[in-house]
Design a protein around this motif. Structure first.
Motif, short mmCIF file in Angstrom:
data_model
loop_
_atom_site.label_atom_id
_atom_site.label_comp_id
_atom_site.label_asym_id
_atom_site.label_seq_id
_atom_site.Cartn_x
_atom_site.Cartn_y
_atom_site.Cartn_z
N GLU A 590 0.83 -1.20 0.00
CA GLU A 590 0.00 0.00 0.00
C GLU A 590 0.86 1.25 0.00
O GLU A 590 0.54 2.24 -0.67
CB GLU A 590 -0.93 -0.01 1.22
CG GLU A 590 -1.91 1.15 1.24
CD GLU A 590 -2.85 1.09 2.43
OE1 GLU A 590 -2.77 1.99 3.29
OE2 GLU A 590 -3.63 0.12 2.49
N GLU A 593 2.15 1.92 -3.46
CA GLU A 593 1.10 2.45 -4.32
C GLU A 593 0.82 3.92 -4.00
O GLU A 593 0.68 4.75 -4.91
CB GLU A 593 -0.17 1.62 -4.15
CG GLU A 593 -1.32 2.12 -5.00
CD GLU A 593 -2.59 1.32 -4.76
OE1 GLU A 593 -3.66 1.76 -5.26
OE2 GLU A 593 -2.54 0.29 -4.07
N ASP A 594 0.74 4.23 -2.71
CA ASP A 594 0.42 5.60 -2.31
C ASP A 594 1.55 6.57 -2.65
O ASP A 594 1.31 7.71 -3.07
CB ASP A 594 0.12 5.66 -0.82
CG ASP A 594 -1.21 5.01 -0.47
OD1 ASP A 594 -1.98 4.72 -1.40
OD2 ASP A 594 -1.47 4.78 0.73
N SER A 597 1.42 7.34 -6.22
CA SER A 597 0.33 8.25 -6.49
C SER A 597 0.77 9.69 -6.34
O SER A 597 0.35 10.57 -7.11
CB SER A 597 -0.84 7.96 -5.53
OG SER A 597 -1.85 8.93 -5.65
#
Length: 611
Positions: A590, A593-594, A597
């Motif tokens: 996670e 992914e963040d 982003s």
């Protein structure tokens, strides 16, 4: 990390501590042409919502730091935080300096030019001040290389200025021009009169009560003249001899002939010079760019334009951070095409059906949303000249209606009435900083008040448009439909949903009931509003970053003197949000992914552009 950032955990973008924007400012009984927020400082045009260096051409523009011949060709009035090489290349224009001097001297009957300096750099043009051997001064305006439509922009601006002068509108006189680059100067150019008077921006913050009244009344008088011109079509203005016969619908409405002053013999309405009809790959598309005799054709052409471009060139795009945490991943342009189809379906109902309706009257207004930078005033503060008429278009009255930024309501809500504004009751006891803020707010309220009073008294057609049902919703939908595809499917959908929800009121003047051609499932609407609320919260965050970054322009523009500090702060903000992403993640996957982003879609960094 800044205090503001700490109040918004990375994983909690819907945090209630962030005040959501209203879905749409429905209080627009008195709409604006440009929204201007309450100011953060008392003596900064940028803080007041006005840009003094980017879009408007004024003789008080900041001078270049250098004076070499190369600087005459390059953009030096600011820097760009991202994609700077692209922005600077777009604004690089080489020309024959001596040939420009010769052309300028000859057109005003002088022997030669003794001095040439770069005076201003706007959004689409560069302006020079040329001084003759006897001290006489003229202005030379040269468009940037990316300014479109080529040729037509110059032809239309020259014809517009000539036409406006014939109607008693105070604009510069044109001495000479070339709409082609194959001339001795090597580029398009306009040589015109130096605006008489002094720039309004020099006295904007020191206007006396009498100055305010003279400024507003002289402006309303100019607008009243503009609104009374009985144009017969929509588009831009040209000399007749520069248009093919099939693009000459005439100048005036049926029954008006060539006008009492004969201007109909010299001028005609032709294709629109609106930049969005020619931007990037749109120039290669087979589009209807005007002139339009029918208001419904014009409204529809906006949707067709963006539909065709998106079909040909649209590709899946991911929104910038932080909006990409609301609408995740790459967004298929087919979703945007579906919304544009809906816009086209409802477009026949956005404006009144009857072409003869006063709300459809072809109307010309200044194209750049007037600011103190492109208005000049006399010693008595009456308007002596208005500059920067590039890309002027004639549009339906209902789409042009609204207060100009000069006289915008500085408050977030509508006034309860038109009572004369007053200072706070505790004004005398306020500390100096709060008193200065109160003074400035009162001054802007007074300008808004005066405009509403005198506009209502002298310009009835504009007043009627301002209070026309659903004005803000109609304008908002058209504004959203003309935006290029960027991955954002929220704002256009929201505009459609709101107008569809007012369908019965929208068709109230049609004389018969009919079904709305656009439908949204109620459950989809409810879900959308929840998504939209979070989207608006991310917009608030983005606006906060922009304010921290010296009120960064939408194209990344920043003042020369602020550039280094803005670069550092931008890097700091990016690092802080990357750290926030890592800290808030529940696991390594996670976190990865963040972080991606943020890093890959940080809004203020170099990125690929699609036009």
């Amino acid at each position: 990390m800044t205090t503001f950032c700490r109040t918004i955990p990375f994983s909690s973008f819907s945090n209630s501590r962030l005040r959501p924007l209203e879905p749409l400012p429905l209080y627009f009984a008195i709409p604006s042409r440009t929204y201007i927020p309450i100011w953060r400082h008392s003596h900064s045009f940028k803080a007041h919502g006005f840009s003094t260096t980017r879009y408007c051409l004024s003789t008080s523009r900041p001078k270049s730091r250098r004076t070499s011949t190369e600087d005459l060709f390059n953009y030096t009035s600011g820097r760009f935080l991202y994609n700077e090489n692209i922005r600077l290349a777009e604004r690089h224009v080489e020309f024959n300096v001596e040939a420009l001097k010769t052309a300028a001297a000859e057109c005003v009957g002088r022997k030669g030019v003794t001095h040439l300096e770069k005076l201003a750099e706007g959004g689409f043009s560069r302006v020079f001040l040329l001084t003759m051997d006897d001290g006489f001064e003229v202005i030379a305006k040269i468009p940037y290389s990316f300014t479109v439509p080529k040729g037509l922009t110059t032809e239309s601006e020259v014809a517009t200025l000539d036409f406006l002068r014939s109607k008693g509108i105070p604009v510069p006189r044109v001495y000479a021009y070339s709409s082609k680059s194959d001339n001795p100067v090597g580029t398009e150019y306009i040589i015109m009169e130096k605006a008489p008077g002094k720039p309004l921006e020099e006295c904007w913050f020191t206007l006396t009560p009498k100055d305010r009244v003279r400024l507003v009344t002289s402006y309303v008088d100019i607008e009243t003249k503009l609104f009374s011109i009985p144009f017969g079509a929509y588009g831009s203005l040209y000399y007749k001899d520069c248009l093919p016969q099939n693009l000459q619908p005439g100048l005036y409405a049926p029954g008006m002939g060539d006008g009492v002053d004969g201007t109909g013999e010299r001028f005609s309405i032709g294709p629109s010079t609106d930049y969005m009809f020619w931007r990037g790959n749109r120039a290669s598309l087979d589009l209807h760019r005007g002139p339009w005799r029918n208001q419904l054709d014009y409204i529809r052409s906006i949707g067709i334009r963006e539909l065709e471009w998106t079909r040909r060139f649209g590709k899946p795009l991911e929104n910038d951070f932080p909006q990409n945490n609301i609408v995740k991943g790459k967004v298929d342009p087919k979703l945007h095409l579906d919304l544009l189809d809906k816009y086209i379906s409802i477009s026949p109902f956005i404006l009144p059906e009857d072409r003869a309706s006063p709300m459809n009257t072809p109307t010309m207004r200044h194209p750049a949303d007037l600011t103190p930078s492109n208005i000049f005033v006399s010693d008595s503060c009456e308007i002596s000249c208005i500059i920067d008429w590039q890309h002027t278009t004639i549009l339906p009255l209902l789409l042009t209606a609204g207060n100009p930024p000069l006289f915008e309501n500085p408050d977030s809500g509508p006034p309860k009435n038109l009572e004369k504004p007053s200072l706070p009751e505790d004004y005398a006891s306020l500390p100096p900083e709060e008193k200065a803020y109160a003074d400035e707010l009162h001054r802007r309220r007074m300008l808004f008040y005066l405009y509403m009073v005198f506009n209502g008294r002298d310009n009835q057609s504009h007043l009627d448009a301002l209070y026309y049902p659903l004005l803000a919703l109609r304008q908002h939908l058209v504004t959203r439909a003309e935006k290029p595809w960027s991955g954002n499917i929220v704002t256009l959908k929201g505009a459609l949903i709101r107008l569809v929800a007012c369908w019965d009121q929208l068709i109230a003047d049609r004389g018969q009931h009919m079904s709305c051609p656009v439908h949204f499932d109620p459950s989809d609407v409810e879900e959308f509003y929840q998504l939209e609320e979070n989207w608006f919260k991310m917009n608030i965050l983005t606006e906060h970053w922009l304010s921290l970054l010296d009120d960064l322009g939408q194209d990344g523009w920043v003042r020369n003197e602020s550039y280094d500090s803005v670069v550092q702060l931008n890097q700091q903000l990016r690092r802080e949000w990357v750290a926030e992403a890592e800290a808030e993640a529940d696991n390594e996957a996670e976190a990865k992914e963040d972080v991606a982003s943020v890093e890959n879609h940080w809004p203020f960094q170099d990125h690929e552009e699609f036009d």
